[in-house]
Design an enzyme around this catalytic site. Sequence first.
Site, PDB file in Angstrom:
ATOM      1  N   LYS A 199       0.809  -1.228   0.000  1.00 25.03           N
ATOM      2  CA  LYS A 199       0.000   0.000   0.000  1.00 25.03           C
ATOM      3  C   LYS A 199       0.842   1.279   0.000  1.00 25.03           C
ATOM      4  CE  LYS A 199      -4.303  -1.697   1.971  1.00 25.03           C
ATOM      5  NZ  LYS A 199      -5.372  -1.489   2.941  1.00 25.03           N
ATOM      6  N   ASP A 228     -10.212   2.969   1.544  1.00 25.82           N
ATOM      7  CA  ASP A 228     -10.457   2.340   2.852  1.00 25.82           C
ATOM      8  C   ASP A 228     -11.221   3.290   3.775  1.00 25.82           C
ATOM      9  OD1 ASP A 228      -9.312  -0.164   2.440  1.00 25.82           O
ATOM     10  OD2 ASP A 228      -7.316   0.492   3.041  1.00 25.82           O
ATOM     11  N   GLN A 276     -15.423  -0.080   0.607  1.00 25.91           N
ATOM     12  CA  GLN A 276     -14.155   0.309  -0.037  1.00 25.91           C
ATOM     13  C   GLN A 276     -14.091  -0.328  -1.418  1.00 25.91           C
ATOM     14  OE1 GLN A 276     -11.317  -1.684  -0.810  1.00 25.91           O
ATOM     15  NE2 GLN A 276     -12.251  -3.550  -0.026  1.00 25.91           N
TER      16      GLN A 276
END
Length: 284
Positions: free
Chosen positions: A71, A107, A256
Amino acid sequence: MKITGKTKIVGIFGFPVSHTLSPLIQNVAFQEAGLDFVYVPFQVKSSDLRKATEAIRVFDIVGVNVTIPHKEGIIDYLDEISEEVKLIGAVNTVVNKGGKLVGYNTDWMGFLESLREDGVSLKEKKAFLIGAGGAALSLGFALVKEGVKTLFLTNRTYSRAENLARKLKEIKGDETEIKVVEFEKKEKLASEGIDILINATSLGMKEKDPPLIDLTGFPPSLYVYDVIYNRETELLKEAKKLGMRCQGGLGMLIYQGASAFWLWTGKKAPIEKMKAVARDYLGV
Ligand SMILES: NC(=O)c1ccc[n+]([C@@H]2O[C@H](COP(=O)([O-])OP(=O)(O)OC[C@H]3O[C@@H](n4cnc5c(N)ncnc54)[C@H](OP(=O)(O)O)[C@@H]3O)[C@@H](O)[C@H]2O)c1
């Protein structure tokens, strides 16, 4: 599922990637929406992340989700990142815009949308966030963005909670009061008039995990949120027993994914169908 020469490809980069629910949820969503898309898992080692990201362009992949441990690392290989990613420092969705790779984070949106669905507003509220990893960072961002009045933070490793507090203060200046609490003293917050308590740790994923916190002293008006989505945690069981409103992490996961779906297709995702297939798979 019929794959033809016209089928568009999306997927997920992670390592490992076998545990992910996203292929199941997204493929059902594409099918339900009548879109000729297929979502595939890509197991990508950190040492191959640059090459894998370049392959998004090479294979004309519409976009990917990004999960642990990529990420943060993938940001270096993208052409552009959203304003939120500039603040959070983590990407979970990449969109290929005609060869330009743009990174987003959905998210935090998933968390807020799941709360909205349950009629929970964060503005001017007192929140207690437990955890200081990737999930806590996205949730902390959402909490300060939505204007919580006070944010209490704690984490098993205290220094990580302090780091998170520093990052969130940089994002929101002084508008939200942020206080770091020792993990061992977390039950003492019972008398602070907290409105929402959030588990953003991985504690509770396993059947034998102990409860994260003793909720007995907290008021019944407390709303309890748990990011864990694969089972009903001890925390949620305890909250229900005490008559508190609560929800697990499935809503966040679905929303998400729905935001990513929208970024790739420009279409609204079939939320109920996605939820049903995830619940059925997990048996929750
Ligand atoms: N629902 C969703 O859509 C969604 C989205 C993202 C993540 N998640 C879930 O969120 C959880 C955390 O993910 P992450 O990416 O933030 O992981 P991470 O970066 O590895 O962070 C893990 C966090 O859990 C804490 N922790 C681990 N074991 C603990 C224990 N035994 N007691 C107390 N704290 C403990 C860690 O504390 P230390 O700092 O002390 O190690 C750290 O704060 C995972 O279960 C993940 O599946 C859910």
